[in-house]
Scaffold this motif. Structure first.
Motif, PDB file in Angstrom:
ATOM      1  N   VAL A 176       0.840  -1.188   0.000  1.00  0.00           N
ATOM      2  CA  VAL A 176       0.000   0.000   0.000  1.00  0.00           C
ATOM      3  C   VAL A 176       0.883   1.248   0.000  1.00  0.00           C
ATOM      4  N   ALA A 177       0.513   2.209  -0.827  1.00  0.00           N
ATOM      5  CA  ALA A 177       1.213   3.498  -0.878  1.00  0.00           C
ATOM      6  C   ALA A 177       0.185   4.611  -0.728  1.00  0.00           C
ATOM      7  N   ILE A 178       0.496   5.569   0.145  1.00  0.00           N
ATOM      8  CA  ILE A 178      -0.461   6.643   0.410  1.00  0.00           C
ATOM      9  C   ILE A 178      -0.632   7.539  -0.805  1.00  0.00           C
ATOM     10  N   ARG A 179       0.483   7.890  -1.443  1.00  0.00           N
ATOM     11  CA  ARG A 179       0.428   8.832  -2.543  1.00  0.00           C
ATOM     12  C   ARG A 179       0.658   8.161  -3.896  1.00  0.00           C
ATOM     13  N   GLY A 180       1.030   6.887  -3.905  1.00  0.00           N
ATOM     14  CA  GLY A 180       1.397   6.206  -5.134  1.00  0.00           C
ATOM     15  C   GLY A 180       0.204   5.798  -5.980  1.00  0.00           C
ATOM     16  N   ALA A 181       0.507   5.141  -7.094  1.00  0.00           N
ATOM     17  CA  ALA A 181      -0.525   4.665  -8.012  1.00  0.00           C
ATOM     18  C   ALA A 181      -1.416   3.633  -7.326  1.00  0.00           C
ATOM     19  N   LYS A 182      -2.649   3.545  -7.793  1.00  0.00           N
ATOM     20  CA  LYS A 182      -3.648   2.692  -7.159  1.00  0.00           C
ATOM     21  C   LYS A 182      -4.030   1.486  -8.013  1.00  0.00           C
ATOM     22  N   ASP A 183      -3.175   1.084  -8.937  1.00  0.00           N
ATOM     23  CA  ASP A 183      -3.461  -0.103  -9.726  1.00  0.00           C
ATOM     24  C   ASP A 183      -2.457  -1.192  -9.378  1.00  0.00           C
ATOM     25  N   ALA A 184      -2.885  -2.443  -9.523  1.00  0.00           N
ATOM     26  CA  ALA A 184      -2.049  -3.589  -9.188  1.00  0.00           C
ATOM     27  C   ALA A 184      -2.185  -4.636 -10.286  1.00  0.00           C
ATOM     28  N   PHE A 185      -1.204  -5.514 -10.352  1.00  0.00           N
ATOM     29  CA  PHE A 185      -1.246  -6.604 -11.324  1.00  0.00           C
ATOM     30  C   PHE A 185      -2.414  -7.536 -11.040  1.00  0.00           C
ATOM     31  N   ILE A 186      -2.898  -8.203 -12.090  1.00  0.00           N
ATOM     32  CA  ILE A 186      -3.936  -9.217 -11.940  1.00  0.00           C
ATOM     33  C   ILE A 186      -3.397 -10.543 -12.476  1.00  0.00           C
ATOM     34  N   GLU A 187      -4.274 -11.512 -12.708  1.00  0.00           N
ATOM     35  CA  GLU A 187      -3.830 -12.845 -13.102  1.00  0.00           C
ATOM     36  C   GLU A 187      -3.620 -13.009 -14.599  1.00  0.00           C
ATOM     37  N   SER A 188      -3.911 -12.017 -15.397  1.00  0.00           N
ATOM     38  CA  SER A 188      -3.740 -12.099 -16.845  1.00  0.00           C
ATOM     39  C   SER A 188      -2.363 -11.581 -17.249  1.00  0.00           C
ATOM     40  N   VAL A 189      -1.584 -12.417 -17.934  1.00  0.00           N
ATOM     41  CA  VAL A 189      -0.232 -12.017 -18.318  1.00  0.00           C
ATOM     42  C   VAL A 189      -0.260 -10.857 -19.305  1.00  0.00           C
ATOM     43  N   PHE A 190      -1.242 -10.825 -20.198  1.00  0.00           N
ATOM     44  CA  PHE A 190      -1.289  -9.768 -21.203  1.00  0.00           C
ATOM     45  C   PHE A 190      -1.749  -8.443 -20.590  1.00  0.00           C
ATOM     46  N   THR A 191      -2.667  -8.501 -19.644  1.00  0.00           N
ATOM     47  CA  THR A 191      -3.055  -7.276 -18.933  1.00  0.00           C
ATOM     48  C   THR A 191      -1.881  -6.716 -18.143  1.00  0.00           C
ATOM     49  N   ASN A 192      -1.127  -7.581 -17.494  1.00  0.00           N
ATOM     50  CA  ASN A 192       0.039  -7.131 -16.734  1.00  0.00           C
ATOM     51  C   ASN A 192       1.095  -6.517 -17.642  1.00  0.00           C
ATOM     52  N   ARG A 197       3.554  -1.466 -20.042  1.00  0.00           N
ATOM     53  CA  ARG A 197       3.730  -0.726 -21.296  1.00  0.00           C
ATOM     54  C   ARG A 197       3.154   0.677 -21.193  1.00  0.00           C
ATOM     55  N   ARG A 198       2.080   0.865 -20.438  1.00  0.00           N
ATOM     56  CA  ARG A 198       1.500   2.201 -20.285  1.00  0.00           C
ATOM     57  C   ARG A 198       2.460   3.145 -19.576  1.00  0.00           C
ATOM     58  N   ARG A 199       3.345   2.601 -18.763  1.00  0.00           N
ATOM     59  CA  ARG A 199       4.272   3.439 -18.008  1.00  0.00           C
ATOM     60  C   ARG A 199       5.584   3.679 -18.752  1.00  0.00           C
ATOM     61  N   TYR A 271      12.994 -10.823  -6.151  1.00  0.00           N
ATOM     62  CA  TYR A 271      12.017  -9.868  -5.612  1.00  0.00           C
ATOM     63  C   TYR A 271      10.668 -10.082  -6.290  1.00  0.00           C
ATOM     64  N   ASN A 272       9.603 -10.003  -5.529  1.00  0.00           N
ATOM     65  CA  ASN A 272       8.263 -10.083  -6.116  1.00  0.00           C
ATOM     66  C   ASN A 272       7.455  -8.869  -5.710  1.00  0.00           C
ATOM     67  N   THR A 273       6.611  -8.407  -6.622  1.00  0.00           N
ATOM     68  CA  THR A 273       5.818  -7.211  -6.367  1.00  0.00           C
ATOM     69  C   THR A 273       4.492  -7.311  -7.091  1.00  0.00           C
ATOM     70  N   GLU A 274       3.488  -6.633  -6.557  1.00  0.00           N
ATOM     71  CA  GLU A 274       2.183  -6.545  -7.204  1.00  0.00           C
ATOM     72  C   GLU A 274       1.955  -5.172  -7.822  1.00  0.00           C
ATOM     73  N   ARG A 275       2.969  -4.302  -7.772  1.00  0.00           N
ATOM     74  CA  ARG A 275       2.812  -2.927  -8.231  1.00  0.00           C
ATOM     75  C   ARG A 275       3.462  -2.737  -9.601  1.00  0.00           C
ATOM     76  N   PRO A 276       2.710  -2.276 -10.605  1.00  0.00           N
ATOM     77  CA  PRO A 276       3.299  -1.998 -11.922  1.00  0.00           C
ATOM     78  C   PRO A 276       4.346  -0.890 -11.892  1.00  0.00           C
ATOM     79  N   ASP A 277       4.176   0.122 -11.019  1.00  0.00           N
ATOM     80  CA  ASP A 277       5.167   1.201 -10.979  1.00  0.00           C
ATOM     81  C   ASP A 277       6.509   0.709 -10.444  1.00  0.00           C
ATOM     82  N   THR A 278       6.486  -0.224  -9.495  1.00  0.00           N
ATOM     83  CA  THR A 278       7.736  -0.805  -9.005  1.00  0.00           C
ATOM     84  C   THR A 278       8.425  -1.617 -10.093  1.00  0.00           C
TER      85      THR A 278
END
Length: 513
Positions: A176-192, A197-199, A271-278
């Motif tokens: 969780v990030a107070i000021r950071g982006a509010k989207d997270a990875f999901i189970e679809s490889v292409f969506t992730n 790519r958007r960033r 390292y593992n993360t659920e955050r696209p910005d990371t």
């Protein structure tokens, strides 16, 4: 006249492990007794498909008459629930059934074959390709694509119709990030892949796809920045992924176990993360991101020990605030590992190091306690770990309340019953709170394991035991590597340039490149 048959079917194997030159199960042509070649009939295609899939109820078979002059018979296969029904209906079937098309006139105009006319003229789905390898056809079918067989054509048309139900992009739960982006990875490889790519809208970012798991055929993608990421690192990641030979690959943790440098360690080297910005930030640093279909956590390699103390929040705050919080995390991790052991060592062996008034107060609290300090700490730490695990596994609405209330009630009852001292409850509670400040969950677990080891050393040899444990710990950390990168970098070896974003987070103007 003999009916055309396929070659003998071979077991479905990982496409990535197919050896060059090996036999491939394809559509074949048979010869009648006179030697004339006869193309495979659509009945043979249908029969082979049904035999391969074993009559599963979610396999949809749709016979169609393609609206051409002359008419051609075809059959489409897709898996119910894995496809986008709208795409199948509008861009695959409807285009074949409704649009009238003169084949002879088209052949004379374009001077091409029937299969290319169907691919380029009749199928309006966004992506279409032809395939003869039966293993690849089955893989595309089970990946959500639609397979079309046309009578008289020895190739299968594969239409990109992936869809079905997916969890929508939500806020991160673990990071969780107070000021950071509010989207997270999901189970679809292409969506992730799209979230990253958007960033980073750069042509340097490269994607490579693999299929792992002899039965699961799970899609795995590696992402790197061409020209920034070390070419040898990319080659090493490919090599380790290609060596993975498992029957089922259902999550990223399996890949993490196979590709890590050393298994006999409690410290994570991937390292593992659920955050696209990371993940995007790691790519710009020259690291490699690994995405596994079906897992909402992506892997990042290589990684250093200091990476686990960094949070996405650090890069959304001022550098001075981020530096203070990062230093606080290091202090908290030290408390989480050494808190109970230091208390045990001082109470048991080194009372002369404690101020006199505090010694008297602690002695008064311990009067009547039947257990030594080590047993006290062991009882309380074990109880708190059980409460913490129960809080995680119980329903979210009551899990947190049970863990907090349980800790308060049990701690107070234990003190009143004379089983443990009040000071021990304070030490254990403070240690537990400090362990929650570590951003990486897997490193926090490593700290919890180390805590028990340090408690045993403190109970046997006091501060000398703790010192020996710390020396062994630092030596072990110095021996670790993550894809060849020293685990303790930039501290050991000392790399001045990397200290811009190590223990301290300096202004972005300094470490922008």
């Amino acid at each position: 006249m003999k009916t055309t048959q396929f070659k003998r079917a071979i077991p479905l194997k990982s496409l990535i492990k197919r050896k060059k030159g090996a036999d491939v199960d394809t559509f074949s042509e048979s010869k009648d007794e006179s030697g004339a070649q006869q193309k495979s009939s659509i009945e043979a295609h249908v029969e082979k498909m049904n035999n391969t899939m074993g009559g599963t109820s979610d396999l949809i078979e749709r016979e169609i008459i393609i609206n051409t002059k002359p008419l051609i018979k075809g059959v489409a296969f897709f898996i119910n629930g894995l496809v986008d029904n709208e795409q199948v209906s509008d861009f695959m079937l409807k285009s074949l059934l409704n649009d009238s098309f003169d084949l002879e006139e088209a052949k004379e105009f374009s001077n091409t074959t029937l299969e290319h006319l169907i691919e380029k003229q009749l199928l309006t789905v966004s992506e279409v390709k032809m395939e003869t390898d039966w293993d690849k056809i089955i893989h595309h079918l089970l990946s959500g694509n639609t397979i079309l067989f046309v009578d008289g054509i020895n190739q299968a048309f594969i239409g990109s119709t992936e869809g079905g139900e997916w969890r929508s992009v939500e806020e991160p739960k673990a990071e969780v990030a107070i000021r950071g982006a509010k989207d997270a990875f999901i189970e679809s490889v292409f969506t992730n892949m799209a979230l990253i790519r958007r960033r980073i809208k750069s042509p340097k970012m490269q994607f490579e796809m693999f299929q792992l798991g002899n039965s699961s055929q799970t899609d795995v993608a590696i992402i790197y920045m061409n020209g920034i990421t070390n070419a040898k690192l990319v080659q090493e990641v490919r090599r380790r992924i290609n060596k993975i030979d498992v029957e089922h690959l259902l999550n990223s943790a399996t890949i993490e176990e196979f590709i890590q440098d050393k298994t006999l360690t409690i410290f994570p080297t991937v390292y593992n993360t659920e955050r696209p910005d990371t993940a995007a930030n790691s790519l710009t640093e020259g690291k490699i991101v690994i995405i596994v279909d079906g897992s909402p956590f992506v892997l990042i390699v290589p990684v250093t020990f200091s990476q686990f103390f960094k949070s996405a929040e650090d890069y959304y705050q001022r550098y001075d605030i981020s530096t203070l919080i990062r230093i606080l995390r290091y202090i908290s991790f030290t408390i989480a590992v050494l808190g109970p052991s230091l208390y045990i060592a001082l109470i048991t062996f080194h009372q002369d190091l404690i101020p006199t008034r505090l010694v008297i107060s602690l002695a008064a609290q311990r009067e009547g306690i039947p257990f030594p300090a080590f047993i006290e700490a062991l009882i309380m730490e074990t109880t708190f770990e059980i409460l913490r695990e129960a809080g995680v596994r119980m329903p979210r609405a009551i899990g947190q309340a049970v863990s907090i209330v349980g800790a308060l009630v049990i701690g107070q009852a234990a003190v009143q019953a004379g089983i443990v001292s009040a000071a021990m409850v304070i030490v254990v509670a403070g240690t537990a709170i400090a362990s929650f400040t570590t951003p990486a969950y897997n490193l926090a677990i490593a700290g919890r394991i180390l805590r028990f080891a340090m408690m045993i050393l403190a109970a046997t040899m006091g501060l000398y035991g703790i010192t020996i444990g710390l020396i062994a710990l630092v030596a072990h950390l110095a021996s670790l590597r993550s894809f060849g990168a020293p685990y303790l970098a930039p501290f050991a070896p000392f790399i001045p340039e990397n200290h811009k974003d190590g223990l301290f987070r300096l202004p972005k103007k300094i470490f922008n490149k």
